[in-house]
Design an enzyme around this catalytic site. Structure first.
Site, short mmCIF file in Angstrom:
data_model
loop_
_atom_site.label_atom_id
_atom_site.label_comp_id
_atom_site.label_asym_id
_atom_site.label_seq_id
_atom_site.Cartn_x
_atom_site.Cartn_y
_atom_site.Cartn_z
N ARG A 53 0.83 -1.20 0.00
CA ARG A 53 0.00 0.00 0.00
C ARG A 53 0.87 1.26 0.00
O ARG A 53 1.91 1.30 0.65
CB ARG A 53 -0.91 0.03 1.23
N LYS A 194 -8.57 -2.49 0.85
CA LYS A 194 -8.50 -1.66 2.05
C LYS A 194 -9.37 -0.41 1.93
O LYS A 194 -9.78 0.14 2.96
CB LYS A 194 -7.04 -1.28 2.33
N HIS A 213 -9.81 -5.28 12.17
CA HIS A 213 -8.75 -5.83 11.33
C HIS A 213 -8.32 -7.12 12.01
O HIS A 213 -7.38 -7.15 12.79
CB HIS A 213 -7.59 -4.83 11.21
N SER A 231 0.19 -7.17 9.76
CA SER A 231 0.80 -8.03 8.75
C SER A 231 2.03 -8.75 9.31
O SER A 231 2.87 -8.16 9.97
CB SER A 231 1.21 -7.16 7.55
N LYS A 235 -1.86 -13.84 11.75
CA LYS A 235 -3.33 -13.74 11.79
C LYS A 235 -3.99 -14.74 10.83
O LYS A 235 -4.92 -15.46 11.19
CB LYS A 235 -3.71 -12.30 11.44
N THR A 236 -3.50 -14.78 9.59
CA THR A 236 -4.07 -15.69 8.59
C THR A 236 -3.69 -17.13 8.90
O THR A 236 -4.53 -18.03 8.87
CB THR A 236 -3.58 -15.29 7.18
N ASP A 250 -9.32 -11.72 7.63
CA ASP A 250 -8.72 -10.38 7.74
C ASP A 250 -9.64 -9.27 8.25
O ASP A 250 -9.18 -8.39 8.96
CB ASP A 250 -8.18 -9.98 6.36
N ARG A 316 1.73 -12.17 -2.18
CA ARG A 316 0.36 -12.43 -1.73
C ARG A 316 -0.36 -13.44 -2.61
O ARG A 316 -0.08 -13.56 -3.80
CB ARG A 316 -0.45 -11.12 -1.77
#
Length: 526
Positions: A53, A194, A213, A231, A235-236, A250, A316
């Site tokens: 981003r 986002k 988030h 990130s 988390k994933t 997410d 990604r």
């Protein structure tokens, strides 16, 4: 499919391709040379200069809708209405001779909280990406939608610093009043995702629902768990568990009726992705229609190399959530029994798991601590603390305490247990210690979710105040106490004091808004 009308609201284009199905968008992407087909059937694309981003290039228009509500500062930077309008007019001129792809979709799986979002893209693969990430409208669902929020993504359009007041050619401009987001001169598809998330973060709190988030899943007993994390914190990875049903990886809402996913897809970081440690995610990378961003591919065999970070560290995979075998079909879950706050502590100070009081939960949520390590960003040589409030500062337009008060109310209403988990370093800082074992992390996570940690003794950390278990199934006891993993105990004490001071300094920005209980939950160095 016959040509559709070439008028999209006030925008006129040479040709608009409306709501094309994923296989057609895949075909178009390859035909146009936007991507190549990898072994197994994924679409492999590169995003050029921007492999993440462009946070510094995002602005919010300051007008009646935003002036008194947006938390203006380094993250939410104001932009004049007249300059936004000028950029939009230039974009319309740019589009007059272009062929575009249009998606009518929703953000939010819960029927009461979903928001219509129309996305116009210059690239076919961007439309495939956002079709995967959002929830495409079914036939007839847009019949009564007259004014959807619109995102226009044009990598070929360049803004002008001199004329438009942007930082340069790349810009992400958000106008909440006109319900319009303009994305210019970046091929990174995550900007669209986002932008939709920021919209939910702006709108949902006024309805008593907390946007998060975070990932979420459901256990065999119907118990919902929520995982906050920035990130690279896991988390994933940690929410994709074969024993539990994945709600989403997410972005979620947490309201009176429970938890619901905002999205229909996953956007997993895949640098050094391992089929042993993350089999469910790895399998999606060889499925038709998955989009692999900036993953290096052998041009002859079309095999990809997840260990190769030549194009980007932030590689990604974008895939439909249904590609995860145990994904929820509804995208909704009940009230969370457990909340996990994940942090990648590169200083090696925090324990692998700790139990938080409600006040501590609000403190660590507002802090949103993780750390960057050398190699992930230009110029980062030593571990650097990163505080991203609410574990997602770039996407939170309102004051952070708006979200933390919703979290506190949700925890109190449901008796939710909150845990802090360090997925970073142990035995010393980055370069000295070693990365926390994912097997130990999983064992501790399972023990927390299954209630096994309720049966063990806890001790209070004298600096950070949270409670640390003295025993846990499948994990050596010395691992639970980070100080015991350091050969040099004095060095640990010094580093722990250093981190505590960083927390305290960072929290000064919330001192005027946070409650006395939350302020008292700060670490106590020395």
């Amino acid at each position: 499919m016959p040509d559709q009308p070439n008028q999209i609201g006030s925008i006129r284009v040479r040709k608009a391709n409306w709501n094309l199905p994923a296989p057609v968008l895949f075909e178009e992407s390859v035909r146009r040379g936007e991507g190549r087909i990898g072994a197994g059937g994924a679409l492999v694309v590169t995003t050029g200069k921007h492999t993440g981003r462009a946070a510094n290039d995002k602005f919010i228009v300051r007008n009646a809708a935003s002036d008194k509500t947006v938390w203006w500062g380094k993250v939410n930077k104001p932009f004049p209405q007249e300059k936004f309008d000028r950029v939009f007019e230039k974009m319309k001129k740019f589009l007059e001779d272009k062929e575009v792809f249009v998606l009518d979709a929703f953000v939010g799986a819960h029927p009461e909280h979903r928001i219509p979002v129309r996305v116009i893209t210059q690239y076919a693969w961007h439309n495939l990406f956002i079709r995967t990430m959002l929830l495409p409208a079914k036939p007839g669902e847009y019949a009564n939608v007259t004014d959807p929020f619109t995102i226009i993504d044009l990598p070929g359009f360049q803004a002008s610093r001199e004329e438009d007041g942007t930082n340069g050619p790349t810009a992400i401009l958000v106008d909440f009043q006109k319900k319009l987001t303009l994305i210019a001169s970046t091929e990174y598809a995550g900007e669209m995702k986002k932008s939709a998330f920021s919209l939910m973060n702006f709108l949902l709190p006024s309805k008593g629902t907390m946007p998060m988030h975070a990932s979420a899943n459901i256990g065999p007993q119907g118990d919902t768990a929520v995982f906050f994390g920035l990130s690279g914190t896991g988390k994933t990875t940690l929410s994709a568990d074969s024993r539990r049903t994945l709600i989403g990886d997410d972005e979620h809402g947490w309201g009176p009726s429970g938890v619901f996913n905002f999205e229909g897809g996953c956007y997993a970081k895949v640098i050094r992705l391992s089929p042993q440690a993350e089999p469910e995610i790895h399998a999606t990378t060889r499925m038709f229609g998955t989009v692999l961003e900036n993953v290096v591919m052998d041009p002859e065999t079309r095999e990809v190399d997840f260990d190769d970070g030549t194009l980007a560290e932030n590689t990604r995979a974008c895939y439909p959530i249904q590609y995860i075998p145990n994904a929820s079909k509804s995208g909704v879950g009940g009230q969370p029994k457990n909340v996990l706050m994940l942090t990648y502590d590169a200083f090696g100070v925090l324990p692998p798991i700790a139990r938080l009081t409600p006040a501590q939960a609000a403190y660590y949520f507002l802090s949103g601590y993780t750390a960057k390590v050398a190699g992930t960003e230009i110029g980062v040589k030593e571990p650097q603390a990163t505080f991203s409030t609410c574990f997602g500062a770039p996407f939170m337009p309102l004051h952070p305490t708006v979200y933390s008060k919703l979290l506190a109310a949700n925890i109190a209403r449901n008796g939710t247990r909150v845990w802090l988990m360090n997925t970073g370093f142990t035995g010393g800082p980055y370069g000295v210690g070693k990365r926390m074992s994912i097997q130990h992390t999983r064992a501790l996570l399972n023990a927390a979710l299954d209630g096994k940690l309720d049966k063990v003794k806890f001790v209070k950390d004298h600096i950070f105040g949270f409670e640390v278990p003295t025993d846990a199934p499948g994990v050596p006891t010395q691992v639970l106490n980070p100080r015991e993993t350091w050969p040099d105990k004095a060095a640990y004490d010094e580093k722990a004091t250093h981190l505590a001071m960083l927390f305290i300094d960072n929290f000064k920005q919330f001192a005027d808004q946070a409650s006395p209980e939350v302020l008292a939950a700060a670490p106590k160095p020395g």
